[in-house]
Design an enzyme around this catalytic site. Structure first.
Site, PDB file in Angstrom:
ATOM      1  N   LYS A 195       0.843  -1.202   0.000  1.00 19.94           N
ATOM      2  CA  LYS A 195       0.000   0.000   0.000  1.00 19.94           C
ATOM      3  C   LYS A 195       0.871   1.243   0.000  1.00 19.94           C
ATOM      4  O   LYS A 195       1.575   1.518   0.969  1.00 19.94           O
ATOM      5  CB  LYS A 195      -0.911   0.038   1.231  1.00 19.94           C
ATOM      6  N   GLU A 269      10.338   0.737  10.273  1.00 21.65           N
ATOM      7  CA  GLU A 269      11.336   1.781  10.021  1.00 21.65           C
ATOM      8  C   GLU A 269      10.619   3.089  10.277  1.00 21.65           C
ATOM      9  O   GLU A 269       9.764   3.491   9.494  1.00 21.65           O
ATOM     10  CB  GLU A 269      11.850   1.663   8.578  1.00 21.65           C
ATOM     11  N   CYS A 303      13.549  10.434   6.858  1.00 22.48           N
ATOM     12  CA  CYS A 303      13.553   9.929   8.236  1.00 22.48           C
ATOM     13  C   CYS A 303      14.935  10.051   8.871  1.00 22.48           C
ATOM     14  O   CYS A 303      15.063  10.243  10.074  1.00 22.48           O
ATOM     15  CB  CYS A 303      13.076   8.489   8.278  1.00 22.48           C
ATOM     16  N   GLU A 400      10.418  15.180  15.492  1.00 21.56           N
ATOM     17  CA  GLU A 400      10.714  15.089  14.062  1.00 21.56           C
ATOM     18  C   GLU A 400       9.836  16.108  13.326  1.00 21.56           C
ATOM     19  O   GLU A 400       8.610  16.015  13.356  1.00 21.56           O
ATOM     20  CB  GLU A 400      10.395  13.672  13.575  1.00 21.56           C
TER      21      GLU A 400
END
Ligand code: NDP
Length: 491
Positions: A195, A269, A303, A400
């Site tokens: 997906k 991850e 990331c 983040e």
């Protein structure tokens, strides 16, 4: 002798440099009005659709399927069927041929994919052309090479495929994350249901064409599109053996909770807040390039972005001066212009998140710098930003941001650098800039991060394992390590 007179120049030296537009043509991409799900080698008409847009212009690009749990079920059934009826029993050398074919087709159609990636995701064409596409093809080449050597990769352990892998990927590197997921899974003899992210489905859907062109047996690769609900339906489906997820820590945690006790295999991850550490003996001009690449590459939607800059106090003023000068040369704008360095923010939602965190940074007392730049009126944009005067407790030093925003902190000694670099809940990546090899090794031993780059940043290679620990997730992608999550062993 007559005195030499300095020549009076008719045209004064230019004080600024203007680039003429260098737009990449969109002609190479043919968009369909509606894209269906790709299930069992056929297009499956979705019961519901949504519109995907270009974040740089807000232009509607196509209608995309929003997969229901039933549609997800059909995709899983197709993958199970393909696994049981041929694919898992195929000799590794035969599976390798398909992977090589896919890699070569990706290379042949690289321009088409790069343009589509930039159109749908907002990233600069020079990045999708020079980074995403070559690396995606390289991943398929690399894992094609392993497909018939699994016994050598894991001697005396009789590696076997797991079955059906559910793979959920984010919007920052849509095709590259697809390659990271699909290539090792197929090399090991699994079948997949993938997906893509809601905002960036188009290159995954174009990839279905590649799968057909490569004559991959039907059902080995299935693609279902939709938002988080589709992802959740895939994760909770009874007949998937493994889930591979890349995305936010929040969703990763929810998936792990959901799977507890189910026996399904999982790799995560997740996010990061990497420290990029600059020592006073580093080559400063190179370090500035590394800092820029670390945080402004892909608009900071990375990331492993070097979003926390740790600078040794003695070079602080000099380095920040150089960094600000370099920032003023970054070209922000049309992702399809070959000169663009910083493209569009991927979505309105992400832009709002960046704006919220930047406002928090100002409120908490950090000093903001943004080079003068004119942002396009339509679309989602954010100027490259540097925060100085940042305390470790500030949200911009802890959370983040996933945007082109750098938070700068200082340190005096190597011990302090390590202490500050590790002061985060994440552990995905870090950078070290120094001319001393011994110091690089000393730092790498102490930095709690899955990847440590030395005198470079954001370098990727399919042979090199990538992944984090702590709240950055677990499991490795890339390299021999990247095979293991897709195998079970007779032990
Ligand atoms: P998400 O974690 O929500 O998205 C990642 C993928 O998971 C997408 O395909 C998403 O679908 C899907 N998904 C969402 N909810 C579920 C669920 N409950 N079960 C299964 N799959 C699900 O990230 P966002 O796009 O919402 O971004 C939020 C923040 O996450 C960003 O601001 C950034 O900080 C961080 N992020 C980190 C990434 C990384 O690589 N570390 C990558 C992307 C984001 P859909 O797109 O439809 O929501």
């Amino acid at each position: 002798m007559t005195e030499i007179q300095p020549r009076k120049s008719a045209t004064p030296a230019p004080t600024s440099w203007e680039y003429a537009p260098a737009p990449e043509s969109r002609e190479v991409v043919t968009l369909r009005e509606r894209y269906d799900h790709y299930v069992g080698g056929e297009w499956l008409e979705p019961s519901e659709t949504y519109t995907t847009i270009s974040p740089s212009s807000e232009e509607s690009l196509a209608q995309i399927g929003q997969a229901s749990p039933e549609e997800v079920g059909l995709a899983v059934a197709a993958a199970r069927d393909a696994f049981a009826n041929g694919w898992s029993a195929l000799p590794g050398a035969e599976r390798a041929k398909y992977l090589f074919r896919i890699a070569r087709i990706l290379q042949e159609r690289a321009r088409e994919f790069a343009v589509l990636e930039s159109l749908n995701g907002g990233k600069p064409i020079k990045e999708s052309r020079d980074v995403d596409l070559p690396l995606a093809a390289a991943h398929f080449f690399y894992y094609a090479g392993w497909a018939d050597k699994l016994e050598y990769a894991f001697p005396n352990r009789s590696p076997k495929p797991l079955g059906v892998a559910a793979q959920i990927i984010p919007w920052n590197f849509p095709l590259l994350m697809l390659a990271w997921k699909i290539a090792p899974a197929l090399a090991c003899g699994n079948t997949v249901v993938l997906k893509p992210a809601e905002t960036t489905p188009l290159t995954a859907l174009l990839f279905c064409d590649v799968v057909r062109q490569a004559e991959l047996p039907p059902g080995v690769v299935n693609i279902v599109t939709g938002d988080g609900r589709t992802g959740a339906a895939l994760v909770t489906h009874d007949d998937v053996d493994k889930i591979a997820f890349t995305g936010s820590t929040e969703v990763g945690k929810a998936i792990q909770r959901e799977l507890a006790g189910s026996g399904k295999r999982l790799t995560l991850e997740l996010g990061g807040k990497a420290a990029n550490v600059i020592f006073d003996d580093a080559a400063l001009d190179q370090a500035v390039e590394g800092i820029v690449n670390g945080i402004y590459f892909n608009q900071g939607h990375v990331c492993c972005a070097g979003s926390r800059l740790l600078v040794q106090e003695s070079i602080y003023e000099q380095l920040i001066g150089k960094l600000k000068r370099r920032l003023s040369t970054l070209r922000v704008g049309d992702p399809l212009d070959k000169n663009t360095d910083v493209g569009a923010i991927n979505s309105k939602l992400q832009l709002e998140k960046i704006e919220e965190l930047v406002a928090a940074g100002k409120e908490e007392g950090a000093e903001i710098y943004q080079p003068p730049c004119t942002l396009p009126e339509k679309g989602y944009w954010f100027a490259p930003t540097v925060f100085t005067n940042v305390a470790q407790s500030y949200r911009i030093a802890q959370e983040e941001i996933f945007g082109p925003v750098l938070s700068v902190l200082t340190f005096r000694t190597p011990d302090e650098a390590v202490e500050k670099a590790n002061n985060t809940m994440y552990g995905l990546s870090a950078g070290v800039w120094t001319e001393k090899g011994s110091r690089i090794l000393w730092m790498a031993e102490r930095l709690r991060a899955g990847v440590v780059w030395a005198n470079t940043y954001n370098r990727f290679d399919p042979a090199s394992p990538f992944g984090g620990y702590r709240e950055s997730g677990f499991g490795r992608e890339g390299g021999r390590h990247g095979l293991e999550p897709y195998l079970k062993f007779d032990e």
